[in-house]
Design an enzyme around this catalytic site. Structure first.
Site, PDB file in Angstrom:
ATOM      1  CB  CYS A  33       3.977 -14.750 -24.760  1.00  0.00           C
ATOM      2  SG  CYS A  33       5.323 -14.160 -25.799  1.00  0.00           S
ATOM      3  N   GLY A  59      -0.381 -14.960 -29.263  1.00  0.00           N
ATOM      4  CA  GLY A  59       0.876 -15.194 -29.970  1.00  0.00           C
ATOM      5  C   GLY A  59       0.692 -16.225 -31.051  1.00  0.00           C
ATOM      6  CG  ASN A 133       2.552 -12.945 -20.897  1.00  0.00           C
ATOM      7  OD1 ASN A 133       1.496 -12.706 -20.344  1.00  0.00           O
ATOM      8  ND2 ASN A 133       3.003 -12.194 -21.882  1.00  0.00           N
ATOM      9  N   GLY A 134       5.884 -11.681 -20.831  1.00  0.00           N
ATOM     10  CA  GLY A 134       6.267 -10.400 -20.275  1.00  0.00           C
ATOM     11  C   GLY A 134       7.608  -9.928 -20.774  1.00  0.00           C
ATOM     12  CE1 TYR A 272      -6.525  -5.042 -30.196  1.00  0.00           C
ATOM     13  CE2 TYR A 272      -4.333  -4.961 -29.252  1.00  0.00           C
ATOM     14  CZ  TYR A 272      -5.168  -5.211 -30.319  1.00  0.00           C
ATOM     15  OH  TYR A 272      -4.659  -5.643 -31.502  1.00  0.00           O
TER      16      TYR A 272
END
Ligand code: SF4
Length: 492
Positions: A33, A59, A133-134, A272
């Protein structure tokens, strides 16, 4: 996974995610996210819109912005891309000088509007909005504990846990948030907002990226620096592991809610996930990926006619490999950016060639050539096989695959959507076996030492150089098993 579970209309051979209800012809890793926060700017909502747009790759499932004006909240969130969720009228209705925004790709919580962030609550001290986020690894244990104590959860997103921990505390918002954060185990970047306060927190290991910037007198917080560039803000610094930043009428206070643990920023952000125009820990991602390609060439040279990268994330590394070896870099593979979601059920023939919808080999570039194909990772191996076969069908005489990360053997528990360990091809097969399986002429992976050195800016003598490498070496920076339960996925 049983194919009977796949809804009609999805392609045979796709990877279907029961949580999101989405499928993908590629079995690549999925971003988690993105979060974006603004403090002290009259156009907080518009800045958030542009910031979230720059973070869209993190996202694509839902987007949301919540603004505060000192007295009240206003928010909008929905399923879809940022440009689909917001229009001019919606943005103009979001008035306030403080905001938090979110783009979401769900993995652990399922795909529905109630899980779209920012999550917004009312409790005894007023409004509370949360974007994260996570992944909180001990969330199932905390949720059970909170439910036993009487909490009623409104979402399946584990971000909600922190809201209940804060609401149940007798302390004021900041102290309650500190206590709540101390109870969480995992990798997370949190933005928490009340009517007049913004809190910004990073997990004790700094697993997920979070950067602070400035735009005039305003403070900006973002998962990636590319979002700062877009709005003309300057980068100040990364939020430190275990740090809590408090922004209110008195300005910015820099505190800690806990002592920092072993620094362990996600190495896959370098390999990435993050955009090539973002910087992490002071290093530009395009340059770091070029160095990975260059190091790969030193570790595993092969004589060939052209070097090509799997778009988009491996192009920088392919340029690095080409520069190091002197073999020309060519655009041997082209990604079709406009495939999106299709509602047309393809014919059987098209299903079998489904990968061609998203990726094409350039026949005039690869025909009759020995090709070095650079990619960032191999997950199940099926995508690599499909791409190698595309190159062969376009006339490549040899295809040598070079992967700019070590073998991906272990699932992630910190917010990256990875398959079960048994589905990760490198967890059970040797490099020779994987090479055969993907139909390549040769295959090499970058070494862990090579990766740390190529990323740069990390102390190669210190433990892991300050990076999380658990998906390669199974050494997780936090406990991952609570009550005999390992929780993968992401909070957001
Ligand atoms: S396990 Fe891998 S993907 Fe997950 S945070 Fe660590 S390096 Fe990143």
């Amino acid at each position: 996974m049983s194919h009977e579970l796949i809804p009609e209309g999805l392609w045979t051979g796709d990877y279907y995610n029961e949580g999101t209800g989405k499928s993908d012809i590629f079995d690549t890793l999925k971003e988690e996210c993105g979060v974006f926060g603004v403090f002290g700017h009259p156009d907080a909502a518009s800045l958030s819109y542009y910031g979230l747009h720059a973070l869209q790759h993190r996202g694509e499932e839902s987007a949301g912005i919540c603004v505060a004006d000192g007295d009240s909240f206003n928010y909008h969130r929905d399923m879809g891309l940022v440009k689909e969720v917001f229009d001019k009228d919606k943005l103009e209705s979001l008035k306030g000088n403080m905001s938090i925004g979110h783009v979401r790709y769900s993995t652990s919580g399922d795909s529905r509007i109630t899980n779209a962030q920012p999550l917004v609550f009312k409790y005894r001290e007023g409004n509370l909005a949360i974007a994260t986020n996570g992944n909180i690894v001990n969330e199932p244990m905390l949720r059970r504990e909170l439910e036993k104590a009487g909490s009623i959860f409104q979402t399946t997103s584990d971000t909600e846990v922190i809201a209940h921990l804060i609401a149940r505390s007798p302390k004021d918002f900041v102290e309650a948030a500190k206590d709540a954060l101390q109870r969480l185990v995992g990798g997370f970047a949190f933005l928490l907002m009340t009517n007049d306060k913004l809190l910004v927190a990073s997990d004790p290991n700094g697993l997920r990226p979070l950067t602070m910037g400035r735009l005039g007198d305003a403070y900006i917080f973002t998962s990636e620096t590319c979002a700062l560039e877009v709005i003309g803000a300057e980068t100040i610094r990364d939020v430190a592991p275990g740090e809590l930043l408090i922004l209110d009428r008195e300005g910015l206070r820099e505190e800690r809610y806990t002592a920092p643990g072993r620094k362990a920023l996600c190495a896959m952000e370098y390999i990435y996930f993050s955009r090539p125009d973002s910087d992490l820990n002071g290093s530009n991602l395009h340059s770091a990926r070029k160095r990975m390609g260059s190091r790969m060439a030193l570790e595993s040279f092969i004589d060939a006619d052209v070097v090509t990268g799997v778009p988009d994330s491996s192009i920088s590394a392919a340029i690095g490999y080409a520069e190091q070896t002197g073999i020309p870099y060519e655009l041997g593979l082209i990604k079709n950016k406009y495939t999106g979601r299709t509602f047309i059920q393809p014919s059987q023939e098209l299903r079998e060639q489904g990968v061609k919808m998203k990726l094409s080999a350039v026949r005039r570039v690869v025909e009759g050539k020995r090709v070095v194909m650079i990619d960032d990772s191999i997950v199940r191996g099926t995508t690599s096989r499909r791409i190698v076969n595309l190159l062969r069908e376009a006339g490549a005489t040899e295809v040598h695959v070079r992967i700019t990360s070590p073998p991906f053997k272990n699932p992630c528990f910190y917010g990256i959507d990875t398959p079960d360990r048994r589905e990760l091809i490198a967890s059970s097969k040797s490099i020779e076996e994987i090479c055969q399986e993907i139909n390549a002429d040769s295959l090499s992976f970058l070494s862990v030492e090579g990766l740390i050195s190529a990323i740069g800016g990390y102390d190669e003598q210190s433990y892991k150089g300050g990076l999380c490498l658990a998906c390669f070496d199974n050494d997780y920076p936090t406990p991952i098993d609570f009550d005999g339960e390992e929780k993968m996925g992401c909070s957001c």
